[in-house]
Design a protein around this motif. Sequence first.
Motif, PDB file in Angstrom:
ATOM      1  N   ALA A  92       0.835  -1.208   0.000  1.00 39.61           N
ATOM      2  CA  ALA A  92       0.000   0.000   0.000  1.00 39.61           C
ATOM      3  C   ALA A  92       0.868   1.256   0.000  1.00 39.61           C
ATOM      4  CB  ALA A  92      -0.925  -0.008   1.214  1.00 39.61           C
ATOM      5  N   ALA A  93       1.959   1.241   0.761  1.00 41.93           N
ATOM      6  CA  ALA A  93       2.861   2.395   0.788  1.00 41.93           C
ATOM      7  C   ALA A  93       3.508   2.613  -0.577  1.00 41.93           C
ATOM      8  CB  ALA A  93       3.933   2.186   1.850  1.00 41.93           C
ATOM      9  N   ARG A  94       3.856   1.530  -1.246  1.00 39.95           N
ATOM     10  CA  ARG A  94       4.451   1.638  -2.581  1.00 39.95           C
ATOM     11  C   ARG A  94       3.457   2.257  -3.561  1.00 39.95           C
ATOM     12  NH1 ARG A  94       8.684  -0.604  -5.364  1.00 39.95           N
ATOM     13  NH2 ARG A  94       8.353  -1.083  -7.555  1.00 39.95           N
ATOM     14  N   ARG A  95       2.189   1.853  -3.462  1.00 45.04           N
ATOM     15  CA  ARG A  95       1.168   2.427  -4.331  1.00 45.04           C
ATOM     16  C   ARG A  95       0.951   3.900  -4.044  1.00 45.04           C
ATOM     17  NH1 ARG A  95      -3.087  -2.652  -3.796  1.00 45.04           N
ATOM     18  NH2 ARG A  95      -2.118  -3.977  -5.405  1.00 45.04           N
ATOM     19  N   ARG A  96       0.998   4.271  -2.754  1.00 43.50           N
ATOM     20  CA  ARG A  96       0.837   5.690  -2.412  1.00 43.50           C
ATOM     21  C   ARG A  96       1.999   6.520  -2.961  1.00 43.50           C
ATOM     22  NH1 ARG A  96      -0.962   3.533   2.585  1.00 43.50           N
ATOM     23  NH2 ARG A  96       1.107   3.835   3.495  1.00 43.50           N
ATOM     24  N   ARG A  97       3.223   5.981  -2.895  1.00 47.12           N
ATOM     25  CA  ARG A  97       4.367   6.710  -3.449  1.00 47.12           C
ATOM     26  C   ARG A  97       4.211   6.919  -4.945  1.00 47.12           C
ATOM     27  NH1 ARG A  97       7.269   3.415   0.235  1.00 47.12           N
ATOM     28  NH2 ARG A  97       7.781   1.924  -1.421  1.00 47.12           N
ATOM     29  N   LEU A  98       3.732   5.881  -5.633  1.00 49.03           N
ATOM     30  CA  LEU A  98       3.521   6.001  -7.075  1.00 49.03           C
ATOM     31  C   LEU A  98       2.447   7.035  -7.378  1.00 49.03           C
ATOM     32  CD1 LEU A  98       4.056   5.037  -9.944  1.00 49.03           C
ATOM     33  CD2 LEU A  98       2.392   3.197  -9.577  1.00 49.03           C
ATOM     34  N   TRP A  99       1.376   7.055  -6.575  1.00 48.73           N
ATOM     35  CA  TRP A  99       0.303   8.030  -6.777  1.00 48.73           C
ATOM     36  C   TRP A  99       0.806   9.450  -6.570  1.00 48.73           C
ATOM     37  CZ3 TRP A  99      -3.886   9.021  -9.136  1.00 48.73           C
ATOM     38  CH2 TRP A  99      -4.778   9.999  -8.693  1.00 48.73           C
ATOM     39  N   MET A 154      -9.449  29.158 -13.692  1.00 52.87           N
ATOM     40  CA  MET A 154     -10.588  28.278 -13.451  1.00 52.87           C
ATOM     41  C   MET A 154     -10.363  26.901 -14.061  1.00 52.87           C
ATOM     42  SD  MET A 154     -13.783  30.903 -14.072  1.00 52.87           S
ATOM     43  CE  MET A 154     -14.959  29.567 -13.940  1.00 52.87           C
ATOM     44  N   ARG A 155      -9.799  26.870 -15.256  1.00 58.20           N
ATOM     45  CA  ARG A 155      -9.531  25.579 -15.889  1.00 58.20           C
ATOM     46  C   ARG A 155      -8.512  24.785 -15.098  1.00 58.20           C
ATOM     47  NH1 ARG A 155      -9.694  28.669 -20.684  1.00 58.20           N
ATOM     48  NH2 ARG A 155      -7.406  28.743 -20.735  1.00 58.20           N
ATOM     49  N   GLN A 156      -7.515  25.485 -14.560  1.00 62.43           N
ATOM     50  CA  GLN A 156      -6.479  24.779 -13.781  1.00 62.43           C
ATOM     51  C   GLN A 156      -7.066  24.199 -12.501  1.00 62.43           C
ATOM     52  OE1 GLN A 156      -3.323  27.144 -12.237  1.00 62.43           O
ATOM     53  NE2 GLN A 156      -1.930  25.413 -11.992  1.00 62.43           N
ATOM     54  N   ARG A 157      -7.915  24.993 -11.784  1.00 61.71           N
ATOM     55  CA  ARG A 157      -8.509  24.489 -10.547  1.00 61.71           C
ATOM     56  C   ARG A 157      -9.421  23.299 -10.838  1.00 61.71           C
ATOM     57  NH1 ARG A 157      -8.808  30.110  -9.280  1.00 61.71           N
ATOM     58  NH2 ARG A 157     -10.951  30.214 -10.088  1.00 61.71           N
ATOM     59  N   ALA A 158     -10.161  23.367 -11.914  1.00 59.46           N
ATOM     60  CA  ALA A 158     -11.048  22.255 -12.276  1.00 59.46           C
ATOM     61  C   ALA A 158     -10.239  21.001 -12.606  1.00 59.46           C
ATOM     62  CB  ALA A 158     -11.916  22.648 -13.470  1.00 59.46           C
ATOM     63  N   ALA A 159      -9.126  21.199 -13.293  1.00 58.57           N
ATOM     64  CA  ALA A 159      -8.280  20.055 -13.647  1.00 58.57           C
ATOM     65  C   ALA A 159      -7.651  19.438 -12.396  1.00 58.57           C
ATOM     66  CB  ALA A 159      -7.202  20.496 -14.618  1.00 58.57           C
ATOM     67  N   MET A 160      -7.244  20.270 -11.440  1.00 61.75           N
ATOM     68  CA  MET A 160      -6.636  19.754 -10.225  1.00 61.75           C
ATOM     69  C   MET A 160      -7.645  18.995  -9.377  1.00 61.75           C
ATOM     70  SD  MET A 160      -4.058  22.829  -9.112  1.00 61.75           S
ATOM     71  CE  MET A 160      -3.488  21.945  -7.686  1.00 61.75           C
ATOM     72  N   ARG A 161      -8.928  19.416  -9.398  1.00 59.42           N
ATOM     73  CA  ARG A 161      -9.960  18.671  -8.664  1.00 59.42           C
ATOM     74  C   ARG A 161     -10.168  17.288  -9.268  1.00 59.42           C
ATOM     75  NH1 ARG A 161     -12.625  23.741  -8.439  1.00 59.42           N
ATOM     76  NH2 ARG A 161     -13.918  23.205 -10.250  1.00 59.42           N
ATOM     77  N   VAL A 162     -10.052  17.200 -10.573  1.00 59.93           N
ATOM     78  CA  VAL A 162     -10.187  15.904 -11.230  1.00 59.93           C
ATOM     79  C   VAL A 162      -9.056  14.977 -10.809  1.00 59.93           C
ATOM     80  CG1 VAL A 162     -10.156  14.701 -13.436  1.00 59.93           C
ATOM     81  CG2 VAL A 162     -11.462  16.821 -13.169  1.00 59.93           C
ATOM     82  N   VAL A 163      -7.825  15.555 -10.749  1.00 61.88           N
ATOM     83  CA  VAL A 163      -6.672  14.757 -10.329  1.00 61.88           C
ATOM     84  C   VAL A 163      -6.822  14.322  -8.893  1.00 61.88           C
ATOM     85  CG1 VAL A 163      -4.188  14.763  -9.970  1.00 61.88           C
ATOM     86  CG2 VAL A 163      -5.161  15.866 -11.979  1.00 61.88           C
ATOM     87  N   GLY A 214       2.347  14.692  -8.727  1.00 63.32           N
ATOM     88  CA  GLY A 214       3.364  15.721  -8.902  1.00 63.32           C
ATOM     89  C   GLY A 214       3.641  16.003 -10.366  1.00 63.32           C
ATOM     90  N   ALA A 215       3.696  14.941 -11.170  1.00 69.33           N
ATOM     91  CA  ALA A 215       3.924  15.128 -12.603  1.00 69.33           C
ATOM     92  C   ALA A 215       2.762  15.878 -13.245  1.00 69.33           C
ATOM     93  CB  ALA A 215       4.115  13.772 -13.275  1.00 69.33           C
ATOM     94  N   ALA A 216       1.520  15.567 -12.817  1.00 69.57           N
ATOM     95  CA  ALA A 216       0.357  16.254 -13.368  1.00 69.57           C
ATOM     96  C   ALA A 216       0.377  17.738 -13.016  1.00 69.57           C
ATOM     97  CB  ALA A 216      -0.924  15.604 -12.849  1.00 69.57           C
ATOM     98  N   HIS A 217       0.777  18.067 -11.773  1.00 71.17           N
ATOM     99  CA  HIS A 217       0.826  19.476 -11.366  1.00 71.17           C
ATOM    100  C   HIS A 217       1.880  20.244 -12.159  1.00 71.17           C
ATOM    101  CE1 HIS A 217      -1.041  18.446  -7.199  1.00 71.17           C
ATOM    102  NE2 HIS A 217      -1.925  18.448  -8.173  1.00 71.17           N
ATOM    103  N   VAL A 218       2.991  19.592 -12.450  1.00 67.00           N
ATOM    104  CA  VAL A 218       4.024  20.244 -13.256  1.00 67.00           C
ATOM    105  C   VAL A 218       3.498  20.541 -14.654  1.00 67.00           C
ATOM    106  CG1 VAL A 218       6.267  19.901 -14.357  1.00 67.00           C
ATOM    107  CG2 VAL A 218       5.948  19.274 -11.968  1.00 67.00           C
TER     108      VAL A 218
END
Length: 209
Positions: A153-160, A200-209, A165-169
């Motif tokens: 579970a910890a390994r999966r959380r690290r991957l998530w 607004m588009r960025q906040r909406a995209a971050m909520r999806v992530v 982080g990659a999506a935010h970049v």
Amino acid sequence: CGTVRRLDVSDNSLGDLGVFPIAQLLRSGASLAELDLTATGVGAVGMKDLCSSLVTRPTDSLTKLNLGLNNVDDEFFAAVSAMVDANRSLLFLDLRAPRISNVGAMQLANAMQNNYTLHTIILSSGLRPNHEGWPTALWQLPKIRQMLDRNLAARRRRLWRILRGAAHVIFAYIRFREEYYLPQGIGAQAAKRHFEESAMRQRAAMRVV
């Protein structure tokens, strides 16, 4: 030797003496990722030397280790448990054996309390008792399983977290492009609306992530 990534010597009568060169190979800095010693006749003596090489190099690249169907006893389990306690690279460990004692199970369970990387251990599908302590040994197996699940579970959380982080970049780069590369001839009011829509588009995209 440094280029060897997988070493498979399974089903060979190596014995304890045949394991010593492999232990020396690990001590020399070989970047093995997988080592298969299944059914090689290794006992406690050879296993102590092999595991000590992995304890002295706890950041080794070895991720998969097959030790099943060998001369497994309490001393064998003690050596492996000490390695599991110190090693931080192993993800998969094969310890198949027809018998496991209460002492061996407890040693492995205690070692797993300090190991947060190993997530798969194969013991056996046909375990049977080898002394009166067998019922107690059975109580250790769910504990081992629980700690393996914890590590997975910890390994999966690290991957998530890495994916988030990659999506935010990526979203930050998109916003930068939108803010600093506006269409030619855009006015002040249009620019303001452009920035607001972008946020607004960025906040909406971050909520999806």
